[in-house]
Every structure is written in C-alpha cells, then in structure tokens.
Design an enzyme around this catalytic site. Sequence first.
Site, PDB file in Angstrom:
ATOM      1  N   SER A  18       0.825  -1.215   0.000  1.00 59.34           N
ATOM      2  CA  SER A  18       0.000   0.000   0.000  1.00 59.34           C
ATOM      3  C   SER A  18       0.859   1.264   0.000  1.00 59.34           C
ATOM      4  O   SER A  18       0.487   2.271  -0.613  1.00 59.34           O
ATOM      5  CB  SER A  18      -0.977   0.009   1.185  1.00 59.34           C
ATOM      6  OG  SER A  18      -0.298   0.157   2.404  1.00 59.34           O
ATOM      7  N   HIS A 114       8.717   3.282   9.026  1.00 58.12           N
ATOM      8  CA  HIS A 114       8.439   2.435  10.188  1.00 58.12           C
ATOM      9  C   HIS A 114       7.198   2.956  10.901  1.00 58.12           C
ATOM     10  O   HIS A 114       7.069   4.169  11.102  1.00 58.12           O
ATOM     11  CB  HIS A 114       9.639   2.447  11.139  1.00 58.12           C
ATOM     12  CG  HIS A 114       9.452   1.566  12.337  1.00 58.12           C
ATOM     13  ND1 HIS A 114       9.636   0.202  12.275  1.00 58.12           N
ATOM     14  CD2 HIS A 114       9.063   1.849  13.606  1.00 58.12           C
ATOM     15  CE1 HIS A 114       9.374  -0.313  13.475  1.00 58.12           C
ATOM     16  NE2 HIS A 114       9.034   0.671  14.296  1.00 58.12           N
ATOM     17  N   GLU A 185       1.259   7.226   7.242  1.00 64.75           N
ATOM     18  CA  GLU A 185       2.366   6.621   6.490  1.00 64.75           C
ATOM     19  C   GLU A 185       2.405   7.044   5.029  1.00 64.75           C
ATOM     20  O   GLU A 185       3.459   7.445   4.513  1.00 64.75           O
ATOM     21  CB  GLU A 185       2.304   5.088   6.574  1.00 64.75           C
ATOM     22  CG  GLU A 185       2.684   4.525   7.926  1.00 64.75           C
ATOM     23  CD  GLU A 185       2.826   3.017   7.890  1.00 64.75           C
ATOM     24  OE1 GLU A 185       3.464   2.494   6.946  1.00 64.75           O
ATOM     25  OE2 GLU A 185       2.296   2.347   8.798  1.00 64.75           O
TER      26      GLU A 185
END
Length: 199
Positions: A18, A114, A185
């Site tokens: 993704s 991360h 993210e």
Amino acid sequence: MQNAQKKRIAVLCSGSGSNLQALIDAEKENKFNGEICLVIASNPNAYALERAKQNNIQTAVFYLSTFATPELRDNAITNLLNLHNIDLVVLAGYLGILTPDFFANFTNPIINIHPSLLPKFGGAGMHGLAVHTAVINAKETHSGATVHYVDCGIDTGCIIAQDSLEILSTDTPEILQQRMLHQIEHPLLVKAVTQLCSE
C-alpha cells in the site's frame, strides 16, 4: 527543478504494497522528481508485485530460501540495483534485514518507513501489527510513523520525517494499523521521497 534529471527509485516490499501504491499515485501526479523503475519483493506472493505489474514497473523476487546465505541474496539485489542505476532505495514494508554486504555494494541513499515514532517501538520483531499491539499495550496517547535512513542497525538510522496521530479508545491494533497507513504513512513517505528527489 523541472529540468533536473529524475531520480531513479527502487522500492523493496514484502506484502500488500500500500505504501508502494501511494508512491505510484504520487508519481503519476508529478508530486516528486523521480521515477519508480524497479520493485523488488522478498515474497513471491506479495501483492506489491501485482501493483507494480499493473503500472508497467519491472519486478524481481529475491526469496531468501533460494540463496545459501542472506549475504548472497543481498549481493544479488545490489547487483540488480546498480544495473538499473538506482539513485534511491525505499523500503516499504520490507521484512528482510539488510546485511553489511548490501551497504558495501550499494552506496546511494536507502530509506525505510516504520509505523511508530522512533526510537520508540523499533528494533528486532517490531513490524506490522506487533508495533501497534505494543503501542496500545503501553497505553500510549499518540503514535505515528517515521521515515529514516537505513544503516546496519534495525530502525537506528537518522530520522528524515515523522508525523503522529492520537490513539483513540476504540483503536485495536488492526484499526490503528489502517488509520496509520492512510492518515500518516502514505503522505509521510511521499513527503520524504519528494524531499530526497529535490536534493
């Protein structure tokens, strides 16, 4: 920057991809001065490979069990990166631990995303749902994501960018993971790649 040569990017993945898709979409929208030239997976069943193929991006699989040692696997990967004149490597959900051989043979920037606010909840075993489970169990009020340079440690490289969100009482590790991916993210990784492609 319009006349500057585009950075050649390789994305290393192990799962659904993704974050890779976020970068593919951003490239189509000309958000950064780079081109995703290569997607490498550690898992032959990674959906990231299908995302790449749908966008005419060359793919390769380096399955650890087909190599005698991790060093041989990493040597094969770096040979391919150098063959494609890659300027920037992005680890986006890549579960392989890079060996010193990787850094010896590929000297351009390598970055990782991360799913925590490093240095919290980083290190060996801290990936995917394990991170979000640990964050909730620790009763943290906020969590986030970090883009950092990759070095020979695990999640120890210099931080490039971070962003955070509030943890809600309704969050489970699965819900928090999805909120983190979409709200933090994806845009954070695009922002970091945009920054590095402008340098």
